[in-house]
Design a protein around this motif. Structure first.
Motif, short mmCIF file in Angstrom:
data_model
loop_
_atom_site.label_atom_id
_atom_site.label_comp_id
_atom_site.label_asym_id
_atom_site.label_seq_id
_atom_site.Cartn_x
_atom_site.Cartn_y
_atom_site.Cartn_z
N ASP A 193 -0.49 108.74 58.88
CA ASP A 193 -1.28 109.08 60.06
C ASP A 193 -1.64 107.82 60.83
N THR A 194 -1.53 107.89 62.15
CA THR A 194 -1.82 106.83 63.13
C THR A 194 -0.71 105.78 63.22
N PHE A 195 0.40 105.94 62.51
CA PHE A 195 1.46 104.93 62.48
C PHE A 195 2.47 105.09 63.63
N GLY A 196 2.18 105.96 64.61
CA GLY A 196 3.13 106.17 65.69
C GLY A 196 2.51 106.11 67.08
N PRO A 197 1.80 105.04 67.45
CA PRO A 197 1.30 104.94 68.83
C PRO A 197 2.46 104.96 69.82
N THR A 198 2.38 105.84 70.82
CA THR A 198 3.50 106.09 71.73
C THR A 198 2.98 106.14 73.17
N GLY A 199 3.54 105.31 74.03
CA GLY A 199 3.09 105.27 75.42
C GLY A 199 2.68 103.85 75.81
N PRO A 200 2.05 103.70 76.96
CA PRO A 200 1.15 104.64 77.62
C PRO A 200 1.82 105.74 78.46
N TRP A 201 3.02 105.43 79.00
CA TRP A 201 3.67 106.45 79.81
C TRP A 201 5.15 106.48 79.51
N LEU A 202 5.75 107.60 79.88
CA LEU A 202 7.20 107.73 79.84
C LEU A 202 7.71 107.31 81.21
N VAL A 203 8.51 106.26 81.24
CA VAL A 203 9.10 105.78 82.49
C VAL A 203 10.50 106.37 82.60
N THR A 204 10.74 107.16 83.62
CA THR A 204 12.02 107.84 83.73
C THR A 204 13.16 106.85 83.91
N VAL A 226 2.06 110.52 65.20
CA VAL A 226 2.03 110.24 66.64
C VAL A 226 0.60 110.24 67.15
N GLN A 227 0.28 109.26 68.01
CA GLN A 227 -1.04 109.20 68.61
C GLN A 227 -0.95 108.47 69.93
N GLY A 228 -2.08 108.40 70.63
CA GLY A 228 -2.13 107.72 71.91
C GLY A 228 -1.92 106.22 71.76
N PRO A 229 -1.57 105.56 72.86
CA PRO A 229 -1.23 104.14 72.79
C PRO A 229 -2.37 103.22 72.40
N ASP A 230 -3.60 103.64 72.66
CA ASP A 230 -4.75 102.77 72.41
C ASP A 230 -5.68 103.33 71.34
N THR A 270 -10.04 105.36 85.08
CA THR A 270 -8.92 104.42 85.08
C THR A 270 -8.18 104.54 83.77
N PRO A 271 -6.87 104.80 83.82
CA PRO A 271 -6.14 104.99 82.56
C PRO A 271 -6.20 103.76 81.67
N GLN A 272 -6.42 104.01 80.39
CA GLN A 272 -6.53 103.00 79.34
C GLN A 272 -7.81 102.18 79.44
N LYS A 273 -8.72 102.61 80.28
CA LYS A 273 -10.05 102.00 80.31
C LYS A 273 -11.07 103.08 80.01
N ASP A 274 -11.49 103.84 81.04
CA ASP A 274 -12.42 104.93 80.77
C ASP A 274 -11.73 106.29 80.80
N LEU A 275 -10.41 106.30 80.81
CA LEU A 275 -9.63 107.54 80.73
C LEU A 275 -8.62 107.39 79.61
#
Length: 285
Positions: free
Chosen positions: A180-191, A109-113, A60-65
């Motif tokens: 470093d780590t100052f750019g959390p981006t996402g979780p997704w790109l919404v078109t 840049v890094q992941g949202p979580d 599940t995205p943002q849980k165990d993925l």
């Protein structure tokens, strides 16, 4: 579409979020969610796919993925300062006559979580929920009337900032913005086609469950088409460039007394229709 990148840091794979909230693997279709994939023809090719024919990714995205930053290989991470009048007021700064442009280094840049790391020596690490604009078709000297044709979509960004480095150490703002780590981006790109009204998006940020920021993109001073056109006067915009459009009031610097992150907190933030982030804050090491 909601496009994303999943997997371990540095080894993320491209995917999309289907209507049931499952991640579908795009590895056999595109190399990454970035670059030419984000051009108009690249996005149309993805729209033409039947998500049901794509492999389902376990978890599940943002849980165990884990999700990575929703744009891979960001070329330029452009930021706009003081773009909400009420934030300018809390910062004690005048409303700008033209957009203020600064940069975050792409190494932030890094992941949202993913955890946010307080830099060594920091005493004033702060938070900023922001609407991110992802460039699709390239251009320079773009007309404002045509600007949205160059936008692939939108995402959530936390413009984490070290205020002493930004404002008290001389030079530009950049040194306090790109750690470093100052750019959390996402979780997704919404078109772009899935965002009904980019000028009326509620946005929020909590620290340890307490609301700190609450705003709406309706109060932007300089709106997205103007920002895209304006930035393109000073640099060509390329597929996968990101423009972070500014933050509403409620940052730690503006509180009385000021409040900054020390480590051990949990920062959660989100924007209507674009998802949310939840990150632990790690003390300086």
């Amino acid at each position: 579409m909601k496009l994303l990148r999943y997997g371990p840091p540095g080894a993320e794979k491209p995917g999309l979020l289907d209507a049931d909230g499952r991640v579908r693997d795009l590895s056999n279709v595109v190399a990454d969610i970035g670059g030419d994939t984000l051009r108009s023809d690249g996005l149309q090719a993805l729209r033409d796919l039947d998500p049901g024919t794509l492999p389902v990714v376990d978890g599940t995205p943002q849980k165990d993925l884990r999700l990575g930053a929703c744009v891979g290989g960001i070329g330029k991470f452009i930021c706009i300062g003081l773009n909400y009048a009420d934030h300018a007021a809390e910062a004690g700064m005048p409303i700008p006559d033209e957009p203020i442009i600064f940069n975050k280094w792409t190494s932030s840049v890094q992941g949202p979580d993913d955890p946010i790391q307080i830099p060594r020596g920091s005493t004033k690490t702060d938070w900023e929920v922001e609407l991110g604009v992802v460039i699709g078709d390239p251009g320079a000297y773009i007309d404002e009337a045509d600007a949205m044709n160059h936008v692939a979509g939108f995402c959530v960004i936390n413009d984490v900032s070290e205020r002493e480095y930004q404002l008290e150490r001389g030079g530009s703002w950049d040194k306090g913005k790109g750690c470093d780590t100052f750019g959390p981006t996402g979780p997704w790109l919404v078109t772009r086609d899935e965002v009904a009204d980019m000028d009326n998006l509620e946005m929020w940020l909590d620290v340890d469950g307490a609301r700190q920021q609450s705003g709406n993109t309706s109060t932007l001073i300089f709106r997205v088409p103007h920002l895209v056109a304006y930035c393109s006067r000073f640099m060509s915009l390329q597929p996968g460039d990101v423009i972070s459009t500014g933050t509403p009031p409620g940052v730690g610097m503006g509180q009385k007394p000021p409040r900054f992150l020390k480590g051990g907190e949990v920062v959660s933030l989100g924007i209507d229709g674009l998802g949310q982030q939840t990150a632990s804050v790690l003390a300086a090491s």
